[in-house]
Design a protein around this motif. Structure first.
Motif, PDB file in Angstrom:
ATOM      1  N   UNK A  34     -17.306  10.600   7.805  1.00 23.16           N
ATOM      2  CA  UNK A  34     -18.148  11.025   8.931  1.00 23.16           C
ATOM      3  C   UNK A  34     -18.426   9.814   9.806  1.00 23.16           C
ATOM      4  N   UNK A  35     -18.072   9.937  11.081  1.00 20.39           N
ATOM      5  CA  UNK A  35     -18.418   8.930  12.084  1.00 20.39           C
ATOM      6  C   UNK A  35     -19.545   9.502  12.932  1.00 20.39           C
ATOM      7  N   UNK A  36     -20.664   8.792  12.981  1.00 22.29           N
ATOM      8  CA  UNK A  36     -21.792   9.210  13.803  1.00 22.29           C
ATOM      9  C   UNK A  36     -21.947   8.186  14.924  1.00 22.29           C
ATOM     10  N   UNK A  37     -22.312   8.648  16.111  1.00 21.98           N
ATOM     11  CA  UNK A  37     -22.340   7.787  17.302  1.00 21.98           C
ATOM     12  C   UNK A  37     -20.952   7.201  17.544  1.00 21.98           C
ATOM     13  N   UNK A  38     -19.953   8.040  17.442  1.00 23.53           N
ATOM     14  CA  UNK A  38     -18.551   7.616  17.478  1.00 23.53           C
ATOM     15  C   UNK A  38     -18.096   7.058  18.819  1.00 23.53           C
ATOM     16  N   UNK A  39     -18.818   7.306  19.883  1.00 26.73           N
ATOM     17  CA  UNK A  39     -18.431   6.746  21.176  1.00 26.73           C
ATOM     18  C   UNK A  39     -18.437   5.222  21.152  1.00 26.73           C
ATOM     19  N   UNK A  40     -19.200   4.639  20.245  1.00 25.49           N
ATOM     20  CA  UNK A  40     -19.283   3.188  20.160  1.00 25.49           C
ATOM     21  C   UNK A  40     -18.281   2.554  19.213  1.00 25.49           C
ATOM     22  N   UNK A  64     -20.661  12.712  18.287  1.00 23.52           N
ATOM     23  CA  UNK A  64     -20.895  11.824  19.413  1.00 23.52           C
ATOM     24  C   UNK A  64     -21.497  12.555  20.593  1.00 23.52           C
ATOM     25  N   UNK A  65     -22.110  11.788  21.448  1.00 21.91           N
ATOM     26  CA  UNK A  65     -22.481  12.251  22.771  1.00 21.91           C
ATOM     27  C   UNK A  65     -21.364  11.768  23.693  1.00 21.91           C
ATOM     28  N   UNK A  66     -20.737  12.654  24.431  1.00 20.54           N
ATOM     29  CA  UNK A  66     -19.573  12.266  25.246  1.00 20.54           C
ATOM     30  C   UNK A  66     -19.993  11.505  26.503  1.00 20.54           C
ATOM     31  N   UNK A  67     -20.506  10.296  26.299  1.00 20.82           N
ATOM     32  CA  UNK A  67     -21.045   9.532  27.420  1.00 20.82           C
ATOM     33  C   UNK A  67     -20.106   8.461  27.943  1.00 20.82           C
ATOM     34  N   UNK A  68     -19.024   8.185  27.243  1.00 23.64           N
ATOM     35  CA  UNK A  68     -18.129   7.096  27.638  1.00 23.64           C
ATOM     36  C   UNK A  68     -16.681   7.574  27.634  1.00 23.64           C
ATOM     37  N   UNK A  72     -12.633   5.274  22.408  1.00 27.12           N
ATOM     38  CA  UNK A  72     -11.563   5.815  21.569  1.00 27.12           C
ATOM     39  C   UNK A  72     -11.883   7.239  21.152  1.00 27.12           C
ATOM     40  N   UNK A  73     -13.168   7.542  20.919  1.00 26.95           N
ATOM     41  CA  UNK A  73     -13.562   8.903  20.545  1.00 26.95           C
ATOM     42  C   UNK A  73     -13.165   9.890  21.652  1.00 26.95           C
ATOM     43  N   UNK A  74     -13.371   9.511  22.891  1.00 29.29           N
ATOM     44  CA  UNK A  74     -12.994  10.374  24.016  1.00 29.29           C
ATOM     45  C   UNK A  74     -11.472  10.541  24.052  1.00 29.29           C
ATOM     46  N   UNK A  75     -10.743   9.461  23.856  1.00 27.33           N
ATOM     47  CA  UNK A  75      -9.274   9.536  23.838  1.00 27.33           C
ATOM     48  C   UNK A  75      -8.789  10.447  22.723  1.00 27.33           C
ATOM     49  N   UNK A  76      -9.419  10.373  21.556  1.00 25.76           N
ATOM     50  CA  UNK A  76      -9.053  11.234  20.427  1.00 25.76           C
ATOM     51  C   UNK A  76      -9.271  12.700  20.792  1.00 25.76           C
ATOM     52  N   UNK A  77     -10.425  12.991  21.370  1.00 25.62           N
ATOM     53  CA  UNK A  77     -10.747  14.372  21.743  1.00 25.62           C
ATOM     54  C   UNK A  77      -9.762  14.898  22.778  1.00 25.62           C
ATOM     55  N   UNK A  78      -9.393  14.074  23.723  1.00 32.29           N
ATOM     56  CA  UNK A  78      -8.465  14.474  24.771  1.00 32.29           C
ATOM     57  C   UNK A  78      -7.042  14.663  24.245  1.00 32.29           C
ATOM     58  N   UNK A  79      -6.741  14.068  23.077  1.00 28.93           N
ATOM     59  CA  UNK A  79      -5.406  14.181  22.492  1.00 28.93           C
ATOM     60  C   UNK A  79      -5.051  15.580  22.020  1.00 28.93           C
ATOM     61  N   UNK A  80      -6.037  16.419  21.820  1.00 27.69           N
ATOM     62  CA  UNK A  80      -5.789  17.810  21.454  1.00 27.69           C
ATOM     63  C   UNK A  80      -5.596  18.087  19.977  1.00 27.69           C
ATOM     64  N   UNK A  86     -18.755  22.013  20.903  1.00 25.97           N
ATOM     65  CA  UNK A  86     -19.761  21.517  21.838  1.00 25.97           C
ATOM     66  C   UNK A  86     -21.105  22.145  21.496  1.00 25.97           C
ATOM     67  N   UNK A  87     -22.125  21.307  21.410  1.00 29.01           N
ATOM     68  CA  UNK A  87     -23.472  21.784  21.144  1.00 29.01           C
ATOM     69  C   UNK A  87     -24.365  21.282  22.269  1.00 29.01           C
ATOM     70  N   UNK A  88     -24.987  22.187  22.959  1.00 32.80           N
ATOM     71  CA  UNK A  88     -25.855  21.834  24.082  1.00 32.80           C
ATOM     72  C   UNK A  88     -27.234  21.412  23.581  1.00 32.80           C
ATOM     73  N   UNK A  89     -27.825  20.444  24.260  1.00 31.36           N
ATOM     74  CA  UNK A  89     -29.197  20.040  23.916  1.00 31.36           C
ATOM     75  C   UNK A  89     -30.162  21.198  24.139  1.00 31.36           C
TER      76      UNK A  89
END
Length: 109
Positions: A34-40, A64-68, A72-80, A86-89
């Motif tokens: 489990x990676x938490x705060x994975x954007x960093x 993660x929060x998709x803030x960056x 690498x977390x964003x790149x992973x997600x975009x890789x498909x 997605x969970x909304x606040x």
């Protein structure tokens, strides 16, 4: 390191790491990373996790929060290759209770 154990071969070990080599060499048939705060997290952590997730029944959860968009977390997600949830606040129980004029139930101690 936090440790929860229900049997000699059934446990949860939590730790914070400054480099990906700290969890290399961990291999077993049943493993959950489990990676938490994975954007960093840097790319090396994702590569290290792939290296240990070689058993027969492995799970990988990234939170993660998709803030960056440069992370690498964003790149992973975009890789498909990921199942993304997605969970909304606005779905948080405290938010819904606040709208109803009631006290929060999480973090109210």
């Amino acid at each position: 390191k936090p440790l929860l154990r229900s049997a000699p071969d059934h446990y949860v070990l939590g730790f914070t790491s400054e480099n990906a080599t700290s969890f290399q060499g961990v291999h077993c048939e049943n493993l959950c990373v489990i990676f938490e705060e994975a954007s960093g997290l840097k790319k090396e952590f994702f590569e290290g996790a792939r290296g240990i997730l070689s058993g027969g029944n492995c799970l990988w959860l990234i939170i993660l929060n998709p803030t960056d968009v440069t992370s690498q977390a964003y790149a992973e997600e975009q890789g498909g290759d990921w199942h993304v949830i997605d969970i909304s606040c606005f779905d948080h129980p405290n938010y819904k209770l606040e709208l109803a004029g009631k006290p929060p139930i999480i973090g109210s101690e």
